[in-house]
Design a protein around this motif. Structure first.
Motif, PDB file in Angstrom:
ATOM      1  N   GLU A 157     -50.410 -84.146  26.614  1.00 27.84           N
ATOM      2  CA  GLU A 157     -50.664 -82.904  27.362  1.00 27.84           C
ATOM      3  C   GLU A 157     -49.420 -82.473  28.140  1.00 27.84           C
ATOM      4  O   GLU A 157     -49.052 -81.297  28.128  1.00 27.84           O
ATOM      5  CB  GLU A 157     -51.820 -83.091  28.350  1.00 27.84           C
ATOM      6  CG  GLU A 157     -53.177 -83.103  27.726  1.00 27.84           C
ATOM      7  CD  GLU A 157     -54.279 -83.256  28.767  1.00 27.84           C
ATOM      8  OE1 GLU A 157     -54.084 -82.850  29.939  1.00 27.84           O
ATOM      9  OE2 GLU A 157     -55.353 -83.778  28.398  1.00 27.84           O
ATOM     10  N   LYS A 158     -48.799 -83.418  28.816  1.00 27.16           N
ATOM     11  CA  LYS A 158     -47.599 -83.116  29.612  1.00 27.16           C
ATOM     12  C   LYS A 158     -46.472 -82.608  28.719  1.00 27.16           C
ATOM     13  O   LYS A 158     -45.770 -81.656  29.063  1.00 27.16           O
ATOM     14  CB  LYS A 158     -47.163 -84.367  30.372  1.00 27.16           C
ATOM     15  CG  LYS A 158     -45.975 -84.151  31.269  1.00 27.16           C
ATOM     16  CD  LYS A 158     -45.615 -85.425  32.018  1.00 27.16           C
ATOM     17  CE  LYS A 158     -44.364 -85.192  32.839  1.00 27.16           C
ATOM     18  NZ  LYS A 158     -43.838 -86.425  33.391  1.00 27.16           N
ATOM     19  N   LYS A 198     -47.264 -79.067  27.771  1.00 26.70           N
ATOM     20  CA  LYS A 198     -46.997 -78.190  28.930  1.00 26.70           C
ATOM     21  C   LYS A 198     -45.499 -77.945  29.080  1.00 26.70           C
ATOM     22  O   LYS A 198     -45.064 -76.803  29.293  1.00 26.70           O
ATOM     23  CB  LYS A 198     -47.571 -78.831  30.202  1.00 26.70           C
ATOM     24  CG  LYS A 198     -47.251 -78.086  31.475  1.00 26.70           C
ATOM     25  CD  LYS A 198     -48.340 -77.110  31.825  1.00 26.70           C
ATOM     26  CE  LYS A 198     -48.158 -76.534  33.196  1.00 26.70           C
ATOM     27  NZ  LYS A 198     -47.248 -75.410  33.276  1.00 26.70           N
ATOM     28  N   ASN A 230     -53.749 -74.096  25.514  1.00 27.37           N
ATOM     29  CA  ASN A 230     -54.417 -74.929  26.501  1.00 27.37           C
ATOM     30  C   ASN A 230     -54.001 -76.375  26.204  1.00 27.37           C
ATOM     31  O   ASN A 230     -54.502 -76.979  25.248  1.00 27.37           O
ATOM     32  CB  ASN A 230     -55.928 -74.746  26.376  1.00 27.37           C
ATOM     33  CG  ASN A 230     -56.704 -75.578  27.357  1.00 27.37           C
ATOM     34  OD1 ASN A 230     -56.480 -76.772  27.493  1.00 27.37           O
ATOM     35  ND2 ASN A 230     -57.644 -74.942  28.032  1.00 27.37           N
ATOM     36  N   PRO A 231     -53.074 -76.950  26.990  1.00 23.93           N
ATOM     37  CA  PRO A 231     -52.554 -78.285  26.675  1.00 23.93           C
ATOM     38  C   PRO A 231     -53.612 -79.375  26.466  1.00 23.93           C
ATOM     39  O   PRO A 231     -53.488 -80.157  25.517  1.00 23.93           O
ATOM     40  CB  PRO A 231     -51.620 -78.592  27.849  1.00 23.93           C
ATOM     41  CG  PRO A 231     -51.128 -77.244  28.269  1.00 23.93           C
ATOM     42  CD  PRO A 231     -52.340 -76.350  28.120  1.00 23.93           C
ATOM     43  N   PRO A 232     -54.666 -79.453  27.306  1.00 27.60           N
ATOM     44  CA  PRO A 232     -55.664 -80.496  27.038  1.00 27.60           C
ATOM     45  C   PRO A 232     -56.354 -80.338  25.683  1.00 27.60           C
ATOM     46  O   PRO A 232     -56.573 -81.327  24.977  1.00 27.60           O
ATOM     47  CB  PRO A 232     -56.672 -80.340  28.186  1.00 27.60           C
ATOM     48  CG  PRO A 232     -55.888 -79.702  29.289  1.00 27.60           C
ATOM     49  CD  PRO A 232     -54.929 -78.785  28.594  1.00 27.60           C
ATOM     50  N   ILE A 233     -56.677 -79.117  25.306  1.00 24.19           N
ATOM     51  CA  ILE A 233     -57.354 -78.889  24.020  1.00 24.19           C
ATOM     52  C   ILE A 233     -56.413 -79.182  22.863  1.00 24.19           C
ATOM     53  O   ILE A 233     -56.798 -79.814  21.868  1.00 24.19           O
ATOM     54  CB  ILE A 233     -57.905 -77.442  23.937  1.00 24.19           C
ATOM     55  CG1 ILE A 233     -58.954 -77.215  25.022  1.00 24.19           C
ATOM     56  CG2 ILE A 233     -58.456 -77.136  22.545  1.00 24.19           C
ATOM     57  CD1 ILE A 233     -60.188 -78.084  24.924  1.00 24.19           C
ATOM     58  N   ASP A 275     -56.332 -92.920  28.087  1.00 24.80           N
ATOM     59  CA  ASP A 275     -56.179 -91.648  28.789  1.00 24.80           C
ATOM     60  C   ASP A 275     -54.712 -91.322  29.041  1.00 24.80           C
ATOM     61  O   ASP A 275     -54.303 -90.166  28.924  1.00 24.80           O
ATOM     62  CB  ASP A 275     -56.944 -91.665  30.109  1.00 24.80           C
ATOM     63  CG  ASP A 275     -58.454 -91.662  29.927  1.00 24.80           C
ATOM     64  OD1 ASP A 275     -58.938 -91.407  28.797  1.00 24.80           O
ATOM     65  OD2 ASP A 275     -59.155 -91.923  30.920  1.00 24.80           O
ATOM     66  N   ARG A 324     -53.140 -89.768  25.993  1.00 25.26           N
ATOM     67  CA  ARG A 324     -53.532 -88.355  25.870  1.00 25.26           C
ATOM     68  C   ARG A 324     -52.817 -87.498  26.906  1.00 25.26           C
ATOM     69  O   ARG A 324     -52.304 -86.422  26.585  1.00 25.26           O
ATOM     70  CB  ARG A 324     -55.048 -88.214  26.009  1.00 25.26           C
ATOM     71  CG  ARG A 324     -55.543 -86.763  25.966  1.00 25.26           C
ATOM     72  CD  ARG A 324     -57.048 -86.677  26.215  1.00 25.26           C
ATOM     73  NE  ARG A 324     -57.550 -87.474  27.309  1.00 25.26           N
ATOM     74  CZ  ARG A 324     -57.477 -87.137  28.605  1.00 25.26           C
ATOM     75  NH1 ARG A 324     -56.913 -86.005  28.971  1.00 25.26           N
ATOM     76  NH2 ARG A 324     -57.990 -87.935  29.535  1.00 25.26           N
ATOM     77  N   LEU A 325     -52.773 -87.959  28.144  1.00 25.26           N
ATOM     78  CA  LEU A 325     -52.128 -87.186  29.205  1.00 25.26           C
ATOM     79  C   LEU A 325     -50.629 -87.015  28.960  1.00 25.26           C
ATOM     80  O   LEU A 325     -50.061 -85.969  29.299  1.00 25.26           O
ATOM     81  CB  LEU A 325     -52.385 -87.836  30.562  1.00 25.26           C
ATOM     82  CG  LEU A 325     -53.839 -87.790  31.031  1.00 25.26           C
ATOM     83  CD1 LEU A 325     -54.024 -88.658  32.271  1.00 25.26           C
ATOM     84  CD2 LEU A 325     -54.299 -86.359  31.281  1.00 25.26           C
ATOM     85  N   ALA A 331     -53.834 -81.208  22.886  1.00 29.62           N
ATOM     86  CA  ALA A 331     -53.635 -82.665  22.838  1.00 29.62           C
ATOM     87  C   ALA A 331     -54.803 -83.346  22.129  1.00 29.62           C
ATOM     88  O   ALA A 331     -54.600 -84.223  21.284  1.00 29.62           O
ATOM     89  CB  ALA A 331     -53.459 -83.220  24.244  1.00 29.62           C
ATOM     90  N   LEU A 332     -56.024 -82.934  22.472  1.00 28.78           N
ATOM     91  CA  LEU A 332     -57.194 -83.515  21.806  1.00 28.78           C
ATOM     92  C   LEU A 332     -57.200 -83.189  20.315  1.00 28.78           C
ATOM     93  O   LEU A 332     -57.589 -84.024  19.488  1.00 28.78           O
ATOM     94  CB  LEU A 332     -58.481 -83.022  22.470  1.00 28.78           C
ATOM     95  CG  LEU A 332     -58.753 -83.587  23.860  1.00 28.78           C
ATOM     96  CD1 LEU A 332     -59.909 -82.837  24.529  1.00 28.78           C
ATOM     97  CD2 LEU A 332     -59.033 -85.082  23.800  1.00 28.78           C
TER      98      LEU A 332
END
Length: 188
Positions: free
Chosen positions: A126-127, A130, A143-146, A119, A122-123, A148-149
């Protein structure tokens, strides 16, 4: 000897699978006794957890070095992370296969040691996305989470098909991924 057991187990788990490989298979292939195995590992699952932990820990450490390098922008850091992931599959393809394919064989206690690192990886992406948005390097509607995935899906799945001795080098493959990712998300 612990490293020999680990490396031989990686080869056997890649070839036969975790469930189909017995401790006897491991010790027979090394010409040692089960006692030698149990001196270093309490179980085959502990060995699997050790392989998983080492794999993801090294990735997070390498990723953090990239993120902490202050001279690059977010796009360059994302590119370097993609290169690192594909190079890692080139260099540690068997461990990558085991990491993604055999996680289902870890119990809850062992997963609790692996999932936070996975995690965190992945985070961190995302950061970085962002920050890239905030700094105007990346499109502001992302959308950073999407995203990143998506990056992880593109890179992580390559363990299934990437052949380091094939027509394309790991650098050529990762260059294509970087071009595809950044030209799709770079600010205009």
């Amino acid at each position: 000897m612990k490293e020999k057991i680990t490396q031989q187990s990686i080869r056997l788990f890649e070839k036969k699978g975790f469930s189909e490989t017995s401790i006897q298979d491991i010790v027979d292939s090394l010409g040692v006794t089960k006692g030698t195995f149990y001196y270093y590992f309490s179980s085959k699952e502990e060995l699997l957890m050790d392989i998983h932990y080492r794999y993801i820990y090294d990735l997070v450490e390498n990723q953090q070095r990239i993120i902490d390098s202050g001279q690059q922008g977010c796009k360059d850091k994302l590119a370097e992370i993609v290169h690192m992931l594909i190079d890692n599959i080139d260099e540690q393809g068997a461990s990558a296969k085991i990491f993604f394919r055999e996680m289902k064989n870890l119990n809850k206690e062992h997963l609790e040691k692996i999932i936070p690192l996975r995690d965190q990886f992945r985070l961190n992406i995302e950061k970085l996305i962002k920050e890239g948005i905030d700094q105007g390097e990346l499109k502001n509607h992302l959308n950073p989470p999407i995203v990143a995935l998506g990056i992880l899906g593109i890179t992580n799945w390559s363990y299934q098909w990437f052949n380091p001795s094939g027509d394309l080098s790991s650098r050529e493959v990762s260059d294509m991924f970087v071009d595809m990712i950044l030209n799709g998300i770079a600010a205009e």
